[in-house]
Motif scaffolding. Sequence first.
Motif, PDB file in Angstrom:
ATOM      1  N   HIS A  16       0.837  -1.207   0.000  1.00  0.00           N
ATOM      2  CA  HIS A  16       0.000   0.000   0.000  1.00  0.00           C
ATOM      3  C   HIS A  16       0.870   1.254   0.000  1.00  0.00           C
ATOM      4  N   GLN A  17       1.958   1.234   0.800  1.00  0.00           N
ATOM      5  CA  GLN A  17       2.871   2.372   0.835  1.00  0.00           C
ATOM      6  C   GLN A  17       3.520   2.595  -0.519  1.00  0.00           C
ATOM      7  N   SER A  18       3.920   1.511  -1.174  1.00  0.00           N
ATOM      8  CA  SER A  18       4.552   1.625  -2.489  1.00  0.00           C
ATOM      9  C   SER A  18       3.599   2.227  -3.499  1.00  0.00           C
ATOM     10  N   HIS A  19       2.330   1.792  -3.452  1.00  0.00           N
ATOM     11  CA  HIS A  19       1.333   2.332  -4.373  1.00  0.00           C
ATOM     12  C   HIS A  19       1.090   3.810  -4.102  1.00  0.00           C
ATOM     13  N   SER A  20       1.076   4.211  -2.817  1.00  0.00           N
ATOM     14  CA  SER A  20       0.844   5.611  -2.468  1.00  0.00           C
ATOM     15  C   SER A  20       1.972   6.494  -2.985  1.00  0.00           C
ATOM     16  N   VAL A  21       3.207   6.043  -2.766  1.00  0.00           N
ATOM     17  CA  VAL A  21       4.362   6.818  -3.219  1.00  0.00           C
ATOM     18  C   VAL A  21       4.388   6.904  -4.741  1.00  0.00           C
ATOM     19  N   PHE A  22       4.113   5.764  -5.396  1.00  0.00           N
ATOM     20  CA  PHE A  22       4.088   5.767  -6.864  1.00  0.00           C
ATOM     21  C   PHE A  22       3.003   6.699  -7.386  1.00  0.00           C
ATOM     22  N   GLY A  23       1.834   6.661  -6.755  1.00  0.00           N
ATOM     23  CA  GLY A  23       0.739   7.535  -7.178  1.00  0.00           C
ATOM     24  C   GLY A  23       1.081   8.997  -7.011  1.00  0.00           C
ATOM     25  N   PHE A  24       1.792   9.330  -5.934  1.00  0.00           N
ATOM     26  CA  PHE A  24       2.164  10.725  -5.730  1.00  0.00           C
ATOM     27  C   PHE A  24       3.188  11.179  -6.758  1.00  0.00           C
ATOM     28  N   TRP A  25       4.164  10.311  -7.061  1.00  0.00           N
ATOM     29  CA  TRP A  25       5.145  10.652  -8.100  1.00  0.00           C
ATOM     30  C   TRP A  25       4.460  10.826  -9.458  1.00  0.00           C
ATOM     31  N   ALA A  26       3.460   9.983  -9.733  1.00  0.00           N
ATOM     32  CA  ALA A  26       2.708  10.123 -10.987  1.00  0.00           C
ATOM     33  C   ALA A  26       1.995  11.470 -11.030  1.00  0.00           C
ATOM     34  N   TYR A  27       1.452  11.892  -9.871  1.00  0.00           N
ATOM     35  CA  TYR A  27       0.806  13.206  -9.816  1.00  0.00           C
ATOM     36  C   TYR A  27       1.806  14.322 -10.091  1.00  0.00           C
ATOM     37  N   ALA A  85      10.747  15.454  12.396  1.00  0.00           N
ATOM     38  CA  ALA A  85       9.826  14.317  12.300  1.00  0.00           C
ATOM     39  C   ALA A  85      10.579  12.995  12.387  1.00  0.00           C
ATOM     40  N   HIS A  86      11.733  12.912  11.764  1.00  0.00           N
ATOM     41  CA  HIS A  86      12.513  11.676  11.811  1.00  0.00           C
ATOM     42  C   HIS A  86      13.025  11.389  13.221  1.00  0.00           C
ATOM     43  N   PHE A  87      13.192  12.446  14.034  1.00  0.00           N
ATOM     44  CA  PHE A  87      13.579  12.257  15.433  1.00  0.00           C
ATOM     45  C   PHE A  87      12.363  12.150  16.349  1.00  0.00           C
ATOM     46  N   ARG A  88      11.159  12.097  15.732  1.00  0.00           N
ATOM     47  CA  ARG A  88       9.895  11.931  16.458  1.00  0.00           C
ATOM     48  C   ARG A  88       9.640  13.085  17.437  1.00  0.00           C
ATOM     49  N   LYS A  89      10.053  14.297  17.072  1.00  0.00           N
ATOM     50  CA  LYS A  89       9.824  15.473  17.906  1.00  0.00           C
ATOM     51  C   LYS A  89       8.630  16.243  17.340  1.00  0.00           C
ATOM     52  N   SER A  90       7.444  15.841  17.757  1.00  0.00           N
ATOM     53  CA  SER A  90       6.221  16.383  17.159  1.00  0.00           C
ATOM     54  C   SER A  90       6.055  17.881  17.424  1.00  0.00           C
ATOM     55  N   ARG A  91       6.467  18.365  18.600  1.00  0.00           N
ATOM     56  CA  ARG A  91       6.335  19.796  18.885  1.00  0.00           C
ATOM     57  C   ARG A  91       7.223  20.618  17.952  1.00  0.00           C
ATOM     58  N   GLN A 158      -3.631  16.798  12.259  1.00  0.00           N
ATOM     59  CA  GLN A 158      -3.464  15.370  12.506  1.00  0.00           C
ATOM     60  C   GLN A 158      -2.341  15.098  13.510  1.00  0.00           C
ATOM     61  N   ILE A 159      -1.242  15.865  13.403  1.00  0.00           N
ATOM     62  CA  ILE A 159      -0.129  15.677  14.337  1.00  0.00           C
ATOM     63  C   ILE A 159      -0.530  16.114  15.743  1.00  0.00           C
ATOM     64  N   MET A 160      -1.315  17.192  15.849  1.00  0.00           N
ATOM     65  CA  MET A 160      -1.763  17.639  17.169  1.00  0.00           C
ATOM     66  C   MET A 160      -2.671  16.606  17.826  1.00  0.00           C
ATOM     67  N   ARG A 161      -3.471  15.916  17.015  1.00  0.00           N
ATOM     68  CA  ARG A 161      -4.359  14.890  17.562  1.00  0.00           C
ATOM     69  C   ARG A 161      -3.605  13.629  17.935  1.00  0.00           C
ATOM     70  N   ARG A 162      -2.575  13.295  17.155  1.00  0.00           N
ATOM     71  CA  ARG A 162      -1.761  12.109  17.419  1.00  0.00           C
ATOM     72  C   ARG A 162      -0.288  12.514  17.403  1.00  0.00           C
ATOM     73  N   GLY A 169       2.453   8.885   9.150  1.00  0.00           N
ATOM     74  CA  GLY A 169       2.579  10.328   9.275  1.00  0.00           C
ATOM     75  C   GLY A 169       3.835  10.849   8.606  1.00  0.00           C
ATOM     76  N   LEU A 170       4.934  10.115   8.751  1.00  0.00           N
ATOM     77  CA  LEU A 170       6.176  10.502   8.090  1.00  0.00           C
ATOM     78  C   LEU A 170       6.024  10.476   6.578  1.00  0.00           C
ATOM     79  N   ARG A 171       5.326   9.463   6.073  1.00  0.00           N
ATOM     80  CA  ARG A 171       5.142   9.352   4.627  1.00  0.00           C
ATOM     81  C   ARG A 171       4.296  10.515   4.098  1.00  0.00           C
ATOM     82  N   ARG A 172       3.283  10.905   4.843  1.00  0.00           N
ATOM     83  CA  ARG A 172       2.451  12.029   4.422  1.00  0.00           C
ATOM     84  C   ARG A 172       3.251  13.333   4.411  1.00  0.00           C
ATOM     85  N   LEU A 173       4.061  13.515   5.452  1.00  0.00           N
ATOM     86  CA  LEU A 173       4.913  14.706   5.483  1.00  0.00           C
ATOM     87  C   LEU A 173       5.920  14.700   4.343  1.00  0.00           C
TER      88      LEU A 173
END
Length: 200
Positions: A16-27, A85-91, A158-162, A169-173
């Motif tokens: 699913h992640q591969s399809h999402s990334v491929f779809g975004f690159w296609a966009y 984000a990669h260091f998981r520092k949401s604030r 979304q980050i404030m809620r979770r 979340g990292l993939r979306r960012l």
Amino acid sequence: MAQSTLSAQHAHEHEHQSHSVFGFWAYLMTDCVLFASLFATFAMFEMQTAGGPTPRELFNLNDVAYETALLLTSSLTFGLAMISAHFRKSRAVLAWLFVTALLGAGFLWLELHEFAHLITEGAGPQRSAFWSAFFTLVGTHGLHVAIGLVWLAVLAVQIMRRPQMTERGLRRLACLSLFWHFLDIVWICVFSFVYLGSVI
């Protein structure tokens, strides 16, 4: 049995992640085609002002330089958000996203101010082929920046809620980061080809 089920779920998620990334690159590729077409149209109608105001008379490169500085700086702050984000520092992610949003909003405000000035000076999109192509190209880029700001706001909520940064979340960012940097590249082309090319 449980292990095989977990493996199947992991494989499905990875697919699913591969399809999402491929779809975004296609966009992004379709957006490249869109902007390439707009640049080609602008080149076709370059200096076709129909006796009206010319870009050399109306373009203010100082203001455009401020726009460029804001957008390029927003790319840097988004990069800092990704590092956080990669260091998981949401604030820290939220703080850098907020700064990025301010810079992007400042860019849009300056662009709208420029459009209003041009229209006041009689260089609206209906004035000539050149100005029509200009407003279409630059306006389309501005619309993309506005969409990026809405997307950024949605991710921030979304980050404030979770606050725990997940792989999803990292993939979306990361997708939004690619989109934002893509807009920077397009703007550099606009600044060089449209503004500098029309004045120099």
